[in-house]
Write a protein that holds these residues in place. Structure first.
Motif, short mmCIF file in Angstrom:
data_model
loop_
_atom_site.label_atom_id
_atom_site.label_comp_id
_atom_site.label_asym_id
_atom_site.label_seq_id
_atom_site.Cartn_x
_atom_site.Cartn_y
_atom_site.Cartn_z
N LEU A 257 0.84 -1.15 0.03
CA LEU A 257 -0.10 0.01 0.05
C LEU A 257 0.77 1.38 -0.03
O LEU A 257 0.43 2.19 -0.60
CB LEU A 257 -0.91 -0.03 1.31
CG LEU A 257 -1.99 -1.00 1.13
CD1 LEU A 257 -2.67 -1.00 2.65
CD2 LEU A 257 -2.98 -0.89 0.06
N ARG A 258 2.03 1.29 0.68
CA ARG A 258 3.04 2.30 0.72
C ARG A 258 3.60 2.48 -0.73
O ARG A 258 3.78 3.63 -1.27
CB ARG A 258 4.03 2.15 1.71
CG ARG A 258 3.73 2.18 3.26
CD ARG A 258 5.08 1.84 3.90
NE ARG A 258 6.10 2.71 3.59
CZ ARG A 258 7.37 2.47 3.31
NH1 ARG A 258 7.65 1.12 3.30
NH2 ARG A 258 8.33 3.21 2.98
N TYR A 259 3.64 1.29 -1.45
CA TYR A 259 4.08 1.43 -2.88
C TYR A 259 3.02 2.07 -3.87
O TYR A 259 3.33 3.04 -4.60
CB TYR A 259 4.53 0.08 -3.49
CG TYR A 259 5.66 -0.34 -3.06
CD1 TYR A 259 6.04 -0.52 -1.60
CD2 TYR A 259 6.66 -1.02 -3.67
CE1 TYR A 259 7.32 -0.82 -1.16
CE2 TYR A 259 7.96 -1.50 -3.47
CZ TYR A 259 8.14 -1.67 -2.19
OH TYR A 259 9.47 -2.02 -1.61
N LEU A 260 1.90 1.79 -3.49
CA LEU A 260 0.71 2.55 -4.18
C LEU A 260 0.76 4.11 -4.07
O LEU A 260 0.62 4.62 -4.86
CB LEU A 260 -0.75 1.77 -3.92
CG LEU A 260 -1.82 2.47 -4.42
CD1 LEU A 260 -1.92 2.08 -5.93
CD2 LEU A 260 -3.22 1.67 -3.80
N ALA A 261 0.69 4.47 -2.70
CA ALA A 261 0.59 5.67 -2.31
C ALA A 261 1.92 6.60 -3.00
O ALA A 261 1.72 7.46 -3.73
CB ALA A 261 0.77 6.09 -0.80
N ALA A 262 3.17 5.86 -3.18
CA ALA A 262 4.19 6.48 -3.74
C ALA A 262 3.94 6.70 -5.29
O ALA A 262 4.24 7.88 -5.89
CB ALA A 262 5.55 5.80 -3.53
N LEU A 263 3.59 5.94 -5.67
CA LEU A 263 3.28 5.72 -7.38
C LEU A 263 2.19 6.89 -7.73
O LEU A 263 2.33 7.35 -8.68
CB LEU A 263 2.81 4.43 -8.01
CG LEU A 263 2.81 4.43 -9.39
CD1 LEU A 263 4.26 4.69 -10.06
CD2 LEU A 263 2.37 3.11 -9.96
N ALA A 264 1.10 6.96 -6.80
CA ALA A 264 0.04 7.91 -7.01
C ALA A 264 0.55 9.38 -6.96
O ALA A 264 0.31 10.32 -7.93
CB ALA A 264 -0.99 7.67 -5.90
N ASP A 265 1.55 9.61 -6.24
CA ASP A 265 2.08 10.90 -6.19
C ASP A 265 2.88 11.32 -7.50
O ASP A 265 2.84 12.53 -7.72
CB ASP A 265 3.21 11.01 -5.07
CG ASP A 265 2.31 10.92 -3.53
OD1 ASP A 265 1.08 11.28 -3.64
OD2 ASP A 265 2.97 10.77 -2.47
N SER A 266 3.49 10.65 -8.20
CA SER A 266 4.34 10.70 -9.18
C SER A 266 3.64 10.33 -10.59
O SER A 266 3.83 10.92 -11.91
CB SER A 266 5.83 10.50 -9.08
OG SER A 266 5.89 9.03 -9.06
N GLY A 267 3.17 9.13 -10.28
CA GLY A 267 2.65 8.40 -11.80
C GLY A 267 3.85 7.76 -12.45
O GLY A 267 3.54 7.14 -13.46
N ARG A 268 4.93 7.77 -11.82
CA ARG A 268 6.08 7.05 -12.64
C ARG A 268 6.89 6.13 -11.65
O ARG A 268 7.06 6.34 -10.53
CB ARG A 268 7.15 8.18 -13.14
CG ARG A 268 6.39 9.25 -14.11
CD ARG A 268 7.36 10.03 -14.62
NE ARG A 268 6.93 10.72 -15.74
CZ ARG A 268 6.62 10.63 -16.95
NH1 ARG A 268 7.04 9.46 -17.49
NH2 ARG A 268 6.29 11.48 -17.76
#
Length: 313
Positions: A12-23
């Motif tokens: 879920l932390r990985y999902l939040a990090a990707l949502a911030d940048s999209g990359r």
């Protein structure tokens, strides 16, 4: 049925990090892993949940509807992990470590908060700081800040609030503007001049209310950003209501001839009660107080408007 044991909180932390940048690459840098690990863990999250949370867009990855619904839960996990890390760092006796997020207005934040934070970091190398600036109303959203430096009287709040300092302001213009349009010697004359000011609907500092001095202010240029206002005044757009500490850095700005006494603007520190015991919070608060104490002459005039004229002559 989804088995909770199959869902890894770290994913879920990985999902939040990707949502911030999209990359993937950017998210990987934030998480301290390689991008293939991010991709693999997000695929594992989708498999465990049985839903698709990401789609490949034209400019990176975007959340699906299900992914957006899941994001707040992912951010809650992210905040919890960060809180645990900060608690562990702060629990070491006398250790000012971890991250402190400070919010402040653009001008005051740049002029006073940045030097204070730099001083705190020099004295405590394990301290990390984040500064969010902008002319926006203090939000009490959990996790949005650790320390807020606010202008004007503080609103009723459950936060711990203490006075930091106060500052003086005046109406300023350039020599070129005064030569072309005249230098107002009274409030009545000022009424006829174009003014540079904050966007009225977003200006909440009572001490800077133009209506207390002018019946119908002629606002020619307005902005939420004090640096944009300074640029407009220096470009000859009009006369600006500028704080002493900002105007003193611009040698081409001069106070108008009219002797107008304006109320001082109070500056406060607001701190979330759940962070008050952290040594890092105490270090930053003290650094802010030391900064304004040592530079009080930049904030206020000693006695009267006469000091303003002698200081800017």
């Amino acid at each position: 049925m989804v088995n909770a044991r199959d869902v890894r909180s770290d994913d879920l932390r990985y999902l939040a990090a990707l949502a911030d940048s999209g990359r993937l690459i950017t998210a990987a840098k934030v998480l301290g892993v390689d991008h293939s690990t991010v991709s693999r863990r997000l695929h594992a999250l989708e498999n465990a949940l049985g839903i698709r949370v990401l789609n490949r867009g034209d400019d990176g990855w975007v959340l699906t509807d299900a992914g957006r619904d899941l994001l707040e839960h992912a951010r809650a996990v992210q905040r919890s992990v960060e809180s645990v890390a900060q608690y562990a760092a702060a629990s070491r006796p006398g250790n000012a470590a971890g991250t402190v997020r400070v919010t402040a207005a653009d001008g005051f934040g740049t002029t006073f908060v940045v030097p204070a934070l730099a001083r705190a970091q020099r004295e405590h190398p394990e301290l990390n700081v984040e500064l969010v600036t902008g002319a926006r109303e203090l939000t009490l959203q959990a996790g949005s800040f650790d320390i807020a430096v606010t202008l004007g009287p503080p609103s009723p709040t459950r936060l711990y609030v203490e006075r930091l300092c106060e500052y003086d302001s005046a109406f300023y213009g350039t020599t070129e503007y005064f030569e072309e349009h005249g230098n107002p010697t009274t409030l009545e004359e000022l009424q006829a001049h174009r003014l540079v000011f904050f966007i009225d609907a977003m200006q909440r500092i009572r001490e800077l209310d133009l209506a207390d001095h002018l019946d119908k202010p002629r606002i020619a240029f307005s902005s939420t950003n004090i640096f944009a206002q300074l640029a407009a005044v220096r470009a000859g757009v009009g006369i600006g209501l500028i704080s002493k500490f900002m105007a003193r850095t611009m040698s081409d700005l001069h106070p108008i001839a009219a002797e107008i006494t304006l109320p001082r603007v109070p500056v406060s520190i607001a701190v979330r009660e759940d962070t008050m015991r952290r040594p890092a919070i105490a270090v930053v608060r003290e650094a802010l107080h030391r900064e304004v104490r040592s530079r009080r002459a930049e904030l206020v005039w000693a006695t009267s408007v006469d000091d303003l004229r002698s200081a800017t002559a």
